[in-house]
Design a protein around this motif. Structure first.
Motif, PDB file in Angstrom:
ATOM      1  N   TRP A 153      49.952  30.319  47.815  1.00 29.16           N
ATOM      2  CA  TRP A 153      51.218  29.759  47.340  1.00 29.16           C
ATOM      3  C   TRP A 153      51.135  28.236  47.246  1.00 29.16           C
ATOM      4  O   TRP A 153      51.591  27.640  46.262  1.00 29.16           O
ATOM      5  N   CYS A 154      50.537  27.600  48.236  1.00 32.69           N
ATOM      6  CA  CYS A 154      50.417  26.142  48.240  1.00 32.69           C
ATOM      7  C   CYS A 154      49.572  25.648  47.073  1.00 32.69           C
ATOM      8  O   CYS A 154      49.933  24.677  46.393  1.00 32.69           O
ATOM      9  N   VAL A 155      48.452  26.299  46.842  1.00 31.75           N
ATOM     10  CA  VAL A 155      47.579  25.888  45.741  1.00 31.75           C
ATOM     11  C   VAL A 155      48.284  26.069  44.400  1.00 31.75           C
ATOM     12  O   VAL A 155      48.189  25.213  43.504  1.00 31.75           O
ATOM     13  N   LEU A 156      49.021  27.152  44.247  1.00 31.19           N
ATOM     14  CA  LEU A 156      49.770  27.379  43.007  1.00 31.19           C
ATOM     15  C   LEU A 156      50.826  26.293  42.803  1.00 31.19           C
ATOM     16  O   LEU A 156      51.052  25.842  41.676  1.00 31.19           O
ATOM     17  N   LEU A 157      51.458  25.864  43.881  1.00 31.75           N
ATOM     18  CA  LEU A 157      52.441  24.785  43.774  1.00 31.75           C
ATOM     19  C   LEU A 157      51.802  23.501  43.272  1.00 31.75           C
ATOM     20  O   LEU A 157      52.384  22.767  42.463  1.00 31.75           O
ATOM     21  N   TRP A 158      50.589  23.207  43.778  1.00 27.58           N
ATOM     22  CA  TRP A 158      49.930  21.985  43.318  1.00 27.58           C
ATOM     23  C   TRP A 158      49.592  22.081  41.837  1.00 27.58           C
ATOM     24  O   TRP A 158      49.797  21.114  41.087  1.00 27.58           O
ATOM     25  N   PHE A 159      49.075  23.217  41.385  1.00 32.37           N
ATOM     26  CA  PHE A 159      48.754  23.387  39.967  1.00 32.37           C
ATOM     27  C   PHE A 159      50.013  23.276  39.110  1.00 32.37           C
ATOM     28  O   PHE A 159      49.986  22.689  38.017  1.00 32.37           O
ATOM     29  N   LEU A 160      51.111  23.818  39.592  1.00 30.65           N
ATOM     30  CA  LEU A 160      52.367  23.730  38.847  1.00 30.65           C
ATOM     31  C   LEU A 160      52.826  22.278  38.744  1.00 30.65           C
ATOM     32  O   LEU A 160      53.266  21.822  37.675  1.00 30.65           O
ATOM     33  N   ARG A 161      52.704  21.546  39.840  1.00 32.98           N
ATOM     34  CA  ARG A 161      53.094  20.141  39.808  1.00 32.98           C
ATOM     35  C   ARG A 161      52.175  19.330  38.914  1.00 32.98           C
ATOM     36  O   ARG A 161      52.622  18.438  38.171  1.00 32.98           O
ATOM     37  N   ALA A 162      50.878  19.595  38.983  1.00 32.04           N
ATOM     38  CA  ALA A 162      49.918  18.880  38.146  1.00 32.04           C
ATOM     39  C   ALA A 162      50.174  19.157  36.670  1.00 32.04           C
ATOM     40  O   ALA A 162      50.083  18.250  35.829  1.00 32.04           O
ATOM     41  N   TRP A 163      50.502  20.397  36.354  1.00 26.77           N
ATOM     42  CA  TRP A 163      50.801  20.752  34.955  1.00 26.77           C
ATOM     43  C   TRP A 163      52.092  20.097  34.484  1.00 26.77           C
ATOM     44  O   TRP A 163      52.168  19.579  33.368  1.00 26.77           O
ATOM     45  N   ARG A 164      53.105  20.099  35.360  1.00 22.94           N
ATOM     46  CA  ARG A 164      54.417  19.550  34.988  1.00 22.94           C
ATOM     47  C   ARG A 164      54.365  18.030  34.834  1.00 22.94           C
ATOM     48  O   ARG A 164      55.004  17.461  33.939  1.00 22.94           O
ATOM     49  N   THR A 165      53.611  17.346  35.682  1.00 24.98           N
ATOM     50  CA  THR A 165      53.575  15.876  35.664  1.00 24.98           C
ATOM     51  C   THR A 165      52.360  15.314  34.931  1.00 24.98           C
ATOM     52  O   THR A 165      52.271  14.095  34.747  1.00 24.98           O
ATOM     53  N   ASP A 166      51.430  16.218  34.540  1.00 27.69           N
ATOM     54  CA  ASP A 166      50.189  15.780  33.900  1.00 27.69           C
ATOM     55  C   ASP A 166      49.474  14.747  34.767  1.00 27.69           C
ATOM     56  O   ASP A 166      48.997  13.708  34.294  1.00 27.69           O
ATOM     57  N   SER A 167      49.428  15.045  36.072  1.00 34.25           N
ATOM     58  CA  SER A 167      48.820  14.121  37.032  1.00 34.25           C
ATOM     59  C   SER A 167      48.204  14.923  38.178  1.00 34.25           C
ATOM     60  O   SER A 167      48.684  16.004  38.524  1.00 34.25           O
ATOM     61  N   SER A 168      47.148  14.371  38.757  1.00 29.92           N
ATOM     62  CA  SER A 168      46.500  15.005  39.914  1.00 29.92           C
ATOM     63  C   SER A 168      47.000  14.411  41.223  1.00 29.92           C
ATOM     64  O   SER A 168      46.334  14.539  42.256  1.00 29.92           O
ATOM     65  N   GLN A 169      48.160  13.783  41.186  1.00 23.80           N
ATOM     66  CA  GLN A 169      48.735  13.205  42.393  1.00 23.80           C
ATOM     67  C   GLN A 169      48.926  14.274  43.454  1.00 23.80           C
ATOM     68  O   GLN A 169      49.208  15.429  43.152  1.00 23.80           O
ATOM     69  N   TYR A 170      48.774  13.901  44.702  1.00 24.88           N
ATOM     70  CA  TYR A 170      48.907  14.794  45.849  1.00 24.88           C
ATOM     71  C   TYR A 170      47.782  15.823  45.954  1.00 24.88           C
ATOM     72  O   TYR A 170      47.924  16.832  46.643  1.00 24.88           O
ATOM     73  N   PHE A 171      46.660  15.555  45.291  1.00 19.70           N
ATOM     74  CA  PHE A 171      45.531  16.481  45.452  1.00 19.70           C
ATOM     75  C   PHE A 171      45.010  16.452  46.877  1.00 19.70           C
ATOM     76  O   PHE A 171      44.394  17.422  47.330  1.00 19.70           O
ATOM     77  N   PHE A 172      45.271  15.359  47.588  1.00 20.49           N
ATOM     78  CA  PHE A 172      44.811  15.293  48.980  1.00 20.49           C
ATOM     79  C   PHE A 172      45.483  16.356  49.840  1.00 20.49           C
ATOM     80  O   PHE A 172      44.961  16.727  50.893  1.00 20.49           O
ATOM     81  N   PHE A 173      46.613  16.902  49.401  1.00 19.15           N
ATOM     82  CA  PHE A 173      47.209  18.024  50.117  1.00 19.15           C
ATOM     83  C   PHE A 173      46.297  19.252  50.037  1.00 19.15           C
ATOM     84  O   PHE A 173      46.117  19.973  51.026  1.00 19.15           O
ATOM     85  N   VAL A 174      45.748  19.492  48.866  1.00 16.17           N
ATOM     86  CA  VAL A 174      44.820  20.621  48.700  1.00 16.17           C
ATOM     87  C   VAL A 174      43.564  20.385  49.529  1.00 16.17           C
ATOM     88  O   VAL A 174      43.029  21.301  50.164  1.00 16.17           O
ATOM     89  N   TYR A 175      43.090  19.141  49.531  1.00 10.90           N
ATOM     90  CA  TYR A 175      41.906  18.784  50.327  1.00 10.90           C
ATOM     91  C   TYR A 175      42.162  19.006  51.815  1.00 10.90           C
ATOM     92  O   TYR A 175      41.334  19.585  52.521  1.00 10.90           O
ATOM     93  N   ASN A 176      43.320  18.555  52.290  1.00  7.70           N
ATOM     94  CA  ASN A 176      43.651  18.746  53.702  1.00  7.70           C
ATOM     95  C   ASN A 176      43.837  20.230  54.038  1.00  7.70           C
ATOM     96  O   ASN A 176      43.519  20.665  55.148  1.00  7.70           O
ATOM     97  N   LEU A 177      44.345  20.994  53.087  1.00  6.27           N
ATOM     98  CA  LEU A 177      44.491  22.436  53.295  1.00  6.27           C
ATOM     99  C   LEU A 177      43.118  23.092  53.424  1.00  6.27           C
ATOM    100  O   LEU A 177      42.924  23.992  54.249  1.00  6.27           O
ATOM    101  N   ALA A 178      42.158  22.635  52.608  1.00  3.63           N
ATOM    102  CA  ALA A 178      40.791  23.165  52.702  1.00  3.63           C
ATOM    103  C   ALA A 178      40.181  22.833  54.062  1.00  3.63           C
ATOM    104  O   ALA A 178      39.489  23.663  54.670  1.00  3.63           O
TER     105      ALA A 178
END
Length: 255
Positions: A53-78
């Protein structure tokens, strides 16, 4: 007739080997069930679902904003998955001499899971995404990191109960959560990472020594760390206490 007898013997031997293999597999499966009871399996499924669910949220945000901002959340989750994977390995080890190094490695990476709780400091209004979406986004990552930490610690906790008894296991768990709070402090404020202990041990331990020997210069250490430790202990009791109470581990003899 001779060929038929040879074939019968081979078939009989194959049957015996297969039956013994099935017995071993069944025994291993029963041991696995003792380490991963139904309640803990449900928590594991919840952790995995939350991670997806978290990863899907990041992809949705990246698609909506056309930005990779907050990718460090995915990194910290990993990074939070590392102690979970190490705990899954640790609970399969029956030899204490092999368990100790895995346990130490797990302890070094364990703070990465509850560390996601502190990423809530990044929550503030943005122009490229609705505030309510970022709130859901960060709460999801913080909650998932905390669940990962609880499940990982739950597996280690059950193994410690099997080997050392309930009281000693609880003392160890409380100590782990206190050390993890200190580790989170080191990651959030002086910005140390888990692997810095191996790559920069001199600088790391000197910095830790300086902070403890000059407490007046580092007041946050002695307020933030115990406060976070208290919250982690209460949270772990709330999440994992029921699973520990309802599932008594099978006595395990370590070699």
């Amino acid at each position: 007739m001779t060929h038929f007898i040879d074939f019968s013997r081979k078939f009989h031997n194959l049957f015996i080997v297969t039956r013994q293999s099935l017995q071993i597999s069944n025994h291993s499966f029963m041991n696995l069930k003792s380490l991963f009871p139904r309640e803990a399996a449900r928590l594991f499924a919840l952790v995995i679902l939350s991670g997806v669910w978290c990863v899907l949220l990041w992809f949705l945000r990246a698609w909506r904003t056309d930005s990779s901002q907050y990718f460090f959340f995915v990194y910290n989750l990993a990074l939070a998955f590392i102690p979970l994977a190490l705990s899954l390995v640790a609970v399969r080890i029956q030899n204490r001499k092999l368990f100790v190094p895995v346990m130490i490695l797990w302890l070094l990476f364990f703070p990465n899971a509850p560390y996601l709780l502190t990423d809530l400091i990044h929550l503030r209004p943005k122009t490229d995404a609705p505030f309510w979406f970022d709130w859901i986004f960060m709460i999801s990552y913080a909650g998932t990191g905390f669940l990962m930490g609880c499940y990982s610690l739950l597996l280690i906790h059950r193994r410690l109960i099997q080997w050392f008894g309930t009281l000693k296991a609880w003392v160890a768990v409380i100590g782990i959560l206190c050390l993890s709070s200190f580790g989170i402090y080191l990651g959030r404020f002086p910005r140390w990472n888990s692997w810095d202990i191996a790559t920069r041990p001199g600088d790391f331990f000197m910095d830790v020594f300086t902070r403890f020997t000059a407490p007046l210069e580092h007041p946050i250490l002695f307020t933030y760390t115990p406060s976070l430790a208290f919250l982690l202990i209460i949270g772990y009791l709330a999440v994992a206490g029921g699973w520990l109470r309802d599932s008594v581990p099978v006595k395990c003899e370590a070699r």
